[in-house]
Structure formats: structure tokens, C-alpha cells
Design an enzyme around this catalytic site. Structure first.
Site, PDB file in Angstrom:
ATOM      1  N   ASP A 129       0.865  -1.159   0.000  1.00 39.22           N
ATOM      2  CA  ASP A 129       0.000   0.000   0.000  1.00 39.22           C
ATOM      3  C   ASP A 129       0.913   1.223   0.000  1.00 39.22           C
ATOM      4  OD1 ASP A 129      -2.176   1.563   0.020  1.00 39.22           O
ATOM      5  OD2 ASP A 129      -2.782   1.162   2.085  1.00 39.22           O
TER       6      ASP A 129
ATOM      7  N   GLY B  87     -11.326   4.393  -0.622  1.00 36.04           N
ATOM      8  CA  GLY B  87     -12.307   5.289  -0.023  1.00 36.04           C
ATOM      9  C   GLY B  87     -13.658   4.660   0.246  1.00 36.04           C
TER      10      GLY B  87
ATOM     11  N   ASP C  13      -8.293  -6.909   0.281  1.00 35.29           N
ATOM     12  CA  ASP C  13      -7.392  -7.066   1.423  1.00 35.29           C
ATOM     13  C   ASP C  13      -8.148  -6.506   2.598  1.00 35.29           C
ATOM     14  OD1 ASP C  13      -6.902  -4.052   0.862  1.00 35.29           O
ATOM     15  OD2 ASP C  13      -5.975  -4.432   2.793  1.00 35.29           O
TER      16      ASP C  13
ATOM     17  N   CYS D  24     -14.547 -27.425   9.475  1.00 39.43           N
ATOM     18  CA  CYS D  24     -13.416 -26.630   8.991  1.00 39.43           C
ATOM     19  C   CYS D  24     -12.162 -27.497   9.014  1.00 39.43           C
ATOM     20  CB  CYS D  24     -13.215 -25.399   9.866  1.00 39.43           C
ATOM     21  SG  CYS D  24     -11.753 -24.434   9.411  1.00 39.43           S
TER      22      CYS D  24
ATOM     23  N   CYS E 226      -9.040 -26.406   9.003  1.00 34.76           N
ATOM     24  CA  CYS E 226      -7.835 -25.684   9.423  1.00 34.76           C
ATOM     25  C   CYS E 226      -7.183 -26.328  10.643  1.00 34.76           C
ATOM     26  CB  CYS E 226      -8.150 -24.208   9.702  1.00 34.76           C
ATOM     27  SG  CYS E 226      -8.670 -23.842  11.385  1.00 34.76           S
TER      28      CYS E 226
ATOM     29  N   CYS F  77      -8.981 -25.811  14.010  1.00 34.95           N
ATOM     30  CA  CYS F  77     -10.206 -26.595  14.170  1.00 34.95           C
ATOM     31  C   CYS F  77      -9.944 -28.102  14.241  1.00 34.95           C
ATOM     32  CB  CYS F  77     -11.188 -26.276  13.036  1.00 34.95           C
ATOM     33  SG  CYS F  77     -11.910 -24.626  13.203  1.00 34.95           S
TER      34      CYS F  77
ATOM     35  N   HIS G  29      -7.281 -19.632  11.779  1.00 34.53           N
ATOM     36  CA  HIS G  29      -8.627 -20.031  11.361  1.00 34.53           C
ATOM     37  C   HIS G  29      -9.274 -18.992  10.454  1.00 34.53           C
ATOM     38  CE1 HIS G  29     -12.751 -21.437  11.316  1.00 34.53           C
ATOM     39  NE2 HIS G  29     -13.070 -20.168  11.522  1.00 34.53           N
TER      40      HIS G  29
END
Length: 370
Positions: A94, A217, A267, A305, A307, A310, A336
RNA sequence: GUGGGUAUGGUGAAGUGGUUAACACGGCGGAUUGUGGCUCCGUUAUUCAUGGGUUCGAUCCCCAUUACUCACC
């Protein structure tokens, strides 16, 4: 030949949703995508290996923060951000425009650039289109952003108009300042909540021929419906053969609606920030794992899930870690939340490719509570 | 054993003879969208150790009991 190119693979026939690929010097990535935020050259609490294993493609880092600490020279000396932080996939930086306005004190904005005080030590600093571009070249991200001003909400028409015009002039200066041939640059559409200003901003930036276009914005406090409306009246003027990036958006509902309006990249700090405050994201909505009701809940954050958090840990354990302020709590929920969002984007992409995005969107709204 | 002191929510503590008993922490909720792990917001004591008394009225005054605490033996 541009270094950053977008290839449209498939467009939803009923909405603006698109599936595509983004080519960068550090790989080709699938869109729509969510980019985890690694402000200070690290996605807080997570290692690059973990990010890779959960499927992160491009991550976002920050000019403002790295400019102040450790400084662009040092990162350049390290061999650029990729080497410095050990991330071999894509990086987008950015420009610092947003942070100057959200973090810097006593900022003074002129045509030349922005004077502000560092949030770290209070020292006087200056960023301009030329400085931000130079710094981002030194950082070495694949995609660098033009230096812009993020207009607050609400803002009156006259201010939005002059600010947006200045952002366009700054974008032009960024483009001129750009030296490297190994980095791409995106322009940032502004215009506040005014459709005519959005149209004008988009058209002017497109005429400057950037490698991709960001929509800035938005998600600054305005109602969701207003954001969707402004989105509609912005993407309308963007070329189909370039990536569109909606900055700062990252809740599931906004992601679905953003994708439906033709956005390819997003993002947001949301998944990682709320994770550190004990909130987990799920397909059904938010789950505050630190709440007392989970003290003896032996199930995972989210059923089904896949992940790491989890698979291995219970809500009760994670809640305990939060109450005890243990760092592992931040790690587990950050893992997660990012896994969830990356998976969510992946599912959306497949839905688009398989011509069932409309159904996906409907099912999502049926099951989601915001 | 003798003499003194203190007893206020989960904790540390303010406070006054008279409507809703400060404040801090903690607890419990909530917020969080181009990142300070920060922060912000709301809520949390039908009640001031127990029993009796004085008073129109007591958390505040008096007595007893209990607990804790200090000094001396």
C-alpha cells in the site's frame, strides 16, 4: 509487456462476478483473491510457511510502516521485502496514503505531498507521490500502489471533488516517477460517495493506463448499500482486461457482494485483527470464542473446517487461552480466520467457473448472519 | 493471655446521620473493514461482617459476638 497482467477466465452471466488469473513476477495467482495483511513485513502471529499451507497467494504490506521502521534503505539492503521476510509469493504494498490519514498526527496536505508526524516517535515526516513510489521500489513488491488521499466519510462534495482531482494528479506523478521494470503499479479510484466523481476518477486513471485499478475510499463507515452502489458505478468504467482491487474490504458479506460486482482482489485487516480480540469468522457469521458460553464447549471453532486450529483445538481451550492472554490464542484464531477467508474465496471462484455463482450467493445469504 | 486497630461487590479500596454507595481492576456483553496484539462502548453491590440498641431515619453513632491484624507478655 506489462509485468502484472490479468487474464479473465470466466464471467458469471448473471452478475459481474469474474474468475481469472493474475500474473506477477512471483507467480500466477487465482482470482478472486483475498490478500492477508502483513503491515510490518509479517502477517501478525503467522509464519510464511503457515500462510502458504493455508493457500495465501499475495500478501499486502505497508509503505507507511516500513518507511518509518526499519526504513526503505534497510529493506533494499536485505534484498527486498521478499527476501527480507522470506515470502516468495506475491507482495503488494500500500502506498501509505491511507495510513498517513488514519495514523499520522498533525498531517498537513499540500499539492506537493503530505507532512505528518510519525506515530512511532513523533518525528516530522513527509510522503509524496515521488517518495512513496521510490520507497515502494526499494521495498520491491510485485504490485505497488499510487499515492492517494482516502476521503473520509462523510465528506462534502466540494472537498471530495478537489481531493479526488488531486489524487489523480498524484497518480500521474507516481506513474512518471516509476523507474523499475519489474514491478507493476495500480491507480486508486477515489471520489467519495459521489457517483459523478467516481466516474471521473475512474476514467482519468484509466487514461493513465495502470496495470490494475484499486477502488479506495470505501468501507469507511458508510452503509453497505451505499458502498455497493458506488462500487457499481465505479467498475462500470474500468477495463475488463485488468485487475480490480477493492481496498480494505474483508467481511464475508462484503466479499460476496464485491465479487458479484466484478472485484478480483481484496485485502483487509479484519480477519486478523478481530482474531486477536477473540472473534472467529464462520460461514454462519461471527463467533466470539472468548464468550463464557464456550467455557466447556469441546467442539472446534467451526464444524467441518479443515484448518489446523479446528482440527486440533476446542473452543473451550481457545477461550481459556484468551482469558489467560496467551499468544497462542491469537495465532490459532488468526490461522482459522485467514484459512476460512481464503477457502471462502476459493469456493467462490469455483462457483463462478462452474456457472453457479448466483446460487452460491443465495445460499451464502441464507446461512449468514452479519 | 492483655491492650489497640480494621471489618464496604470477585479483588483493591472511597464515602456520608437522610432520594439511585465513588473510582480502579476483574467479570459479562458489544464494537473493530488499504493493522498498535492497542483501543473504544455498555453493564456489573435491593446493599456496607453478624446480632441488638439510639434515632423520624443508620453503611456511617453505641453495645455484644465473630474474623482478621498490630503491640506486649
Amino acid at each position: 509487456m506489462a509485468v502484472i497482467t490479468y487474464e479473465l477466465e470466466k464471467q458469471c452471466p448473471h452478475t459481474g462476478a469474474r474468475a481469472g488469473t493474475l500474473h506477477t513476477p512471483h507467480g500466477t495467482f487465482k482470482t478472486p483473491m483475498f490478500m492477508p495483511v502483513g503491515t510490518q513485513a509479517t502477517v501478525k502471529t503467522l509464519s510464511p510457511e503457515e500462510l502458504k499451507e493455508m493457500g495465501a497467494q499475495v500478501i499486502l504490506s505497508n509503505t507507511y510502516h516500513l518507511f518509518l521502521r526499519p526504513g526503505a534503505d534497510l529493506v533494499e539492503e536485505a534484498g527486498g521485502l521478499h527476501r527480507f521476510m522470506n515470502w516468495e509469493r506475491g507482495i503488494l504494498t500500500d502506498s501509505g496514503g491511507f495510513q498517513v490519514f488514519s495514523l499520522g498526527d498533525l498531517r498537513k496536505i499540500t499539492e506537493e505531498g503530505v507532512q505528518f508526524r510519525s506515530h512511532i516517535d513523533g518525528s516530522r515526516q513527509f510522503l509524496s507521490p515521488e517518495v512513496a513510489t521510490k520507497v515502494q521500489e526499494q521495498l520491491g513488491a510485485d504490485i505497488i500502489m499510487a499515492f492517494d488521499e482516502c476521503i473520509p466519510y462523510p465528506a462534502d462534495y466540494d472537498y471530495a471533488k478537489q481531493s479526488t482531482a488531486r489524487t489523480t494528479r498524484w497518480a500521474e506523478r507516481c506513474k512518471e516517477a516509476l523507474q523499475t521494470k519489474t514491478q507493476g503499479m495500480f491507480g486508486i479510484v477515489q471520489g467519495g460517495m459521489y457517483k459523478d466523481l467516481r466516474e471521473r476518477s475512474a476514467k482519468e486513471l484509466v487514461s493513465l493506463d495502470f496495470d490494475g485499478y484499486s477502488i479506495g475510499g470505501l468501507s469507511v463507515g458508510e452503509p453497505h448499500d451505499m458502498m455497493y452502489e458506488i462500487l457499481d458505478s465505479t467498475t462500470l468504467y474500468l477495463p475488463t482486461h485488468k485487475a480490480r482491487y477493492l481496498m480494505g474490504v474483508g467481511t464475508p458479506d462484503c466479499l460476496v457482494e464485491g465479487v458479484a460486482r466484478g472485484i478480483d482482489m481484496f485485502d483487509c485487516v479484519f480477519p486478523t485483527r478481530v482474531a486477536r480480540n477473540g472473534m472467529a469468522m464462520t460461514r454462519k457469521g461471527r463467533l466470539t470464542v472468548k464468550n463464557a458460553t464456550f467455557a466447556r464447549d469441546w467442539g472446534p471453532i467451526e464444524d467441518g473446517c479443515g484448518c489446523y486450529a479446528c482440527q486440533k483445538y476446542s473452543r473451550a481451550y481457545i477461550r481459556h487461552l484468551f482469558k489467560a492472554e496467551e499468544m497462542f490464542a491469537y495465532r490459532l484464531v488468526s490461522y482459522h480466520n485467514l484459512y476460512f477467508l481464503l477457502r471462502f474465496m476459493h469456493d467462490m471462484r469455483n462457483a463462478i467457473l462452474e456457472d453457479r455463482f448466483v446460487a452460491f450467493r443465495e445460499e451464502f445469504w441464507e446461512g449468514y448472519q452479519s
